[in-house]
Design an enzyme around this catalytic site. Structure first.
Site, mmCIF file in Angstrom:
data_model
loop_
_atom_site.group_PDB
_atom_site.id
_atom_site.type_symbol
_atom_site.label_atom_id
_atom_site.label_comp_id
_atom_site.label_asym_id
_atom_site.label_seq_id
_atom_site.Cartn_x
_atom_site.Cartn_y
_atom_site.Cartn_z
ATOM 1 N N HIS A 190 -18.454 4.872 29.586
ATOM 2 C CA HIS A 190 -18.435 3.656 28.760
ATOM 3 C C HIS A 190 -17.793 2.490 29.517
ATOM 4 O O HIS A 190 -16.567 2.317 29.450
ATOM 5 C CB HIS A 190 -17.633 3.905 27.477
ATOM 6 C CG HIS A 190 -18.288 4.840 26.523
ATOM 7 N ND1 HIS A 190 -18.998 4.410 25.434
ATOM 8 C CD2 HIS A 190 -18.342 6.188 26.506
ATOM 9 C CE1 HIS A 190 -19.456 5.459 24.774
ATOM 10 N NE2 HIS A 190 -19.073 6.553 25.407
ATOM 11 N N CYS A 203 -24.004 5.931 27.763
ATOM 12 C CA CYS A 203 -23.761 7.247 27.183
ATOM 13 C C CYS A 203 -25.023 7.797 26.530
ATOM 14 O O CYS A 203 -25.948 8.153 27.249
ATOM 15 C CB CYS A 203 -22.560 7.198 26.246
ATOM 16 S SG CYS A 203 -21.693 8.782 26.223
ATOM 17 N N GLU A 235 -17.811 -0.519 28.764
ATOM 18 C CA GLU A 235 -17.327 -1.550 27.828
ATOM 19 C C GLU A 235 -15.834 -1.427 27.538
ATOM 20 O O GLU A 235 -15.202 -2.402 27.135
ATOM 21 C CB GLU A 235 -18.141 -1.528 26.525
ATOM 22 C CG GLU A 235 -17.922 -0.337 25.593
ATOM 23 C CD GLU A 235 -18.765 0.883 25.922
ATOM 24 O OE1 GLU A 235 -19.227 1.008 27.073
ATOM 25 O OE2 GLU A 235 -18.964 1.737 25.022
ATOM 26 N N ASP A 286 0.864 -1.184 0.000
ATOM 27 C CA ASP A 286 0.000 0.000 0.000
ATOM 28 C C ASP A 286 0.901 1.235 0.000
ATOM 29 O O ASP A 286 1.888 1.279 0.754
ATOM 30 C CB ASP A 286 -0.816 0.104 1.299
ATOM 31 C CG ASP A 286 -1.838 -1.004 1.448
ATOM 32 O OD1 ASP A 286 -2.046 -1.738 0.473
ATOM 33 O OD2 ASP A 286 -2.411 -1.124 2.548
ATOM 34 N N PRO A 335 0.643 -16.616 -3.101
ATOM 35 C CA PRO A 335 0.418 -15.268 -2.556
ATOM 36 C C PRO A 335 1.394 -14.936 -1.429
ATOM 37 O O PRO A 335 1.869 -13.799 -1.328
ATOM 38 C CB PRO A 335 -1.026 -15.326 -2.028
ATOM 39 C CG PRO A 335 -1.679 -16.429 -2.805
ATOM 40 C CD PRO A 335 -0.591 -17.437 -3.079
HETATM 41 N N1 GLN Z 1 -23.848 12.245 21.603
HETATM 42 C C1 GLN Z 1 -23.759 12.185 23.025
HETATM 43 C C2 GLN Z 1 -22.799 13.215 23.596
HETATM 44 O O1 GLN Z 1 -21.968 13.709 22.879
HETATM 45 C C3 GLN Z 1 -23.411 10.793 23.501
HETATM 46 C C4 GLN Z 1 -22.061 10.326 23.080
HETATM 47 C C5 GLN Z 1 -21.862 8.853 23.225
HETATM 48 O O2 GLN Z 1 -22.827 8.076 23.294
HETATM 49 N N2 GLN Z 1 -20.643 8.400 23.232
HETATM 50 O O3 GLN Z 1 -22.858 13.542 24.754
#
Ligand code: GLN
Length: 547
Positions: A519, A393, A521, A159, A202
């Site tokens: 978050h 969020c 996660e 690339d 390849p």
């Molecule tokens: N859009 C929303 C904010 O900016 C939530 C962002 C999100 O879910 N990560 O506060």
């Protein structure tokens, strides 16, 4: 600079590069994370870095449809989703330095040029861009925290975009000297059904391209859907100038969590250590990992949970959430059957049909207006039908909007992101955010503390008062409305102790309904599944068993 003097100025960190050939999507990130897992299990301190060849300064401004989710580190870097894999496998946080893009490299070099730092020289790809790439690679080694740094180079050899990176590796190989740096090249050995054969051509071509750039790979990891027999490995070794034990097969796996065990069988870790002149130390301690994979494959229970989001066509857009459910499922000895539901498809008329069979509903993060009413409808359904709910969020913000509209009677309740004219901006922008006009890297990003109120569902989840979680958003719960919310049963169970922002909400009269502004996660790992997901899955199982 001569290689010998250069070497004496370096720390003792060893470097492994992972390059890709033949095609993209062969799983360089998972191979890197798997090798790191094995080396870590032998007692080495390892970190993984990703170099991305695109010109965006970071992936924060990218639509999730482009490269999937944007992962966020503790120190607030918006990064490639591969960093999520690194953390999930290694259980060690990454940082700003673990992800570098071409945009970031050029930005640094151009800023330096404007400052006059190049003293009138012509600024060029070689040496200025490659020097900056090498500086970024060595930064992690120089922290002294790691014995081995694995650097994954995005893209495929050949690339145009990744050429400066490949050139930087070539230079580093020369500078660091033999045994201090190796290149693992990931290629494809396809099976041609019509010929009934695996094909090595390849791989040969891909190694040839690398050689054209001056790099002789040390190890070849050959992705394949069938076993690569010994004589074929010998052939690959012969044509590609590597030792036969350095031709490693990487079979398609049922789960990404199988890959470290497959690589262990292939002795990828042993070969890599030998080429780096490092001792094997001990056999890898993978007891916890093996137990995890065993439980993953032999669940005692099963539960259906819905993930409501607007990017569900691309599963990578919610990568960390999906992986968190895998970790939490294993912790509950339960297979989580995730149902991906497009928020735009949910209406008050079909919500029962769409969500009626689910034992838990998660409303995903996101930006902008699209699909928002579907999310709000899904939340109303979860609230009224006592279905365990987790809002992340934007998902939490929608839960606040839904409660405002349907319980508090604020008909126009909204977030100022979607409706700046609403009289009830129950989600609003913080004062500091209002001044900001640029989009890149300007949200509330990274780890912030949160204090949890005792006696709440949130406290039952975490079992402690003080937590730290990662954020990525601009808008917040509007504290002007908090009293009214709490009076009617939606309480703020987690607050930022420094600025009073609401980080967690929950419903008093509901078995399990939690919204989080952060978050969770991003912090779930194989070694440490996130408690919010673990308890959410548990609540969903209880809902299932209650019937
Ligand atoms: N859009 C929303 C904010 O900016 C939530 C962002 C999100 O879910 N990560 O506060």
């Amino acid at each position: 600079m001569n290689p010998v003097t250069f070497q004496t100025t370096m720390s003792s960190t060893k470097y492994i590069f992972v390059t890709g050939g033949v095609t993209s999507s062969l799983g360089k990130g998972i191979i890197s994370a798997s090798l790191a897992t094995l080396l870590q299990a032998r007692g080495y301190k390892v970190t993984i870095q990703k170099l991305d060849p695109y010109i965006n300064v970071d992936p924060g401004t990218l639509n999730p449809y482009e490269h999937g989710e944007c992962f966020v580190t503790n120190d607030g870097a918006e990064t490639d989703l591969d960093l999520g894999h690194y953390e999930r496998f290694l259980n060690v946080p990454t940082s700003q330095d673990n992800n570098v893009t071409t945009g970031r490299i050029y930005q640094t070099v151009i800023n330096k040029e404007r400052e006059g730092a190049y003293l009138g020289k012509t600024v060029q790809v070689i040496p200025h861009i490659t020097d900056e790439i090498k500086r970024r690679i060595k930064l992690l080694g120089q922290t002294g925290k790691f014995d081995i740094v694995i650097t994954e180079i995005g893209g495929t050899v050949g690339d145009i975009e990744s050429q400066p990176y490949i050139e930087a590796v070539r230079q580093l190989k020369w500078e660091l000297g033999h045994g201090n740096l190796i290149d693992i090249h990931l290629t494809l050995v396809p099976y041609l059904a019509a010929a009934g054969e695996l094909k090595t051509k390849p791989t040969q071509h891909s190694v040839k391209s690398l050689l054209e750039f001056g790099i002789q790979p040390d190890i070849l990891v050959c992705r394949s859907e069938r076993h690569i027999p010994k004589d074929m490995r010998r052939k690959i070794a012969l044509f590609c100038n590597v030792t036969i034990n350095a031709v490693v097969e990487s079979l398609d796996a049922e789960s990404i969590y199988d890959v470290p065990l497959l690589m262990l069988k292939e002795e990828l870790d042993k070969v890599a250590l030998a080429k780096l002149n490092l001792p094997q130390k001990k056999e890898p301690d993978l007891k916890q990992w093996i137990d995890f994979v065993h439980k993953l494959k032999n669940p005692a229970h099963e539960v259906r949970i819905g993930l409501v989001g607007k990017y569900i066509e691309l599963k990578d857009a919610y990568k960390s959430i999906a992986e968190s459910f895998i970790h939490a499922g294993v912790a509950n000895e339960c297979k989580v059957k995730l149902e991906w539901i497009h928020s735009e498809s949910i209406t008050p008329g079909n919500v029962e049909e769409k969500l009626g069979k689910l034992k838990g509903i998660l409303v995903a993060p996101g930006f902008g207006d699209r699909g928002i009413e579907g999310k709000i409808t899904a939340i109303k359904y979860a609230r009224e039908n006592n279905i365990p709910f987790l809002g992340i969020c934007l998902g939490m913000q929608c839960a606040v909007i839904e409660f405002g509209r349907n319980v508090l009677g604020y008909k126009d309740a909204h977030s100022s992101e979607m409706n700046p004219k609403s009289k009830h901006k129950v989600i609003d922008m913080m004062q500091e955010q209002k001044k900001i006009t640029a989009k890149g890297g300007t949200m509330r990003l990274g780890a912030y503390p949160c204090k949890i109120k005792k006696g709440t569902k949130a406290f039952a989840v975490y079992g402690k008062e003080n937590i730290s979680e990662r954020h990525r958003h601009r808008y917040e719960f509007n504290n002007a409305f908090l009293k009214e919310y709490e009076k009617k049963g939606m309480i703020a169970s987690g607050i930022n102790p420094e600025n009073n922002l609401v980080e967690m909400v929950e419903l008093k009269n509901h078995p399990w309904f939690i919204g989080v502004q952060y978050h969770p996660e991003y912090k779930s790992t194989v070694a440490k599944p996130h408690p919010l997901f673990v308890k959410f899955v548990k609540a969903a199982l209880e809902k299932k068993n209650a019937k």
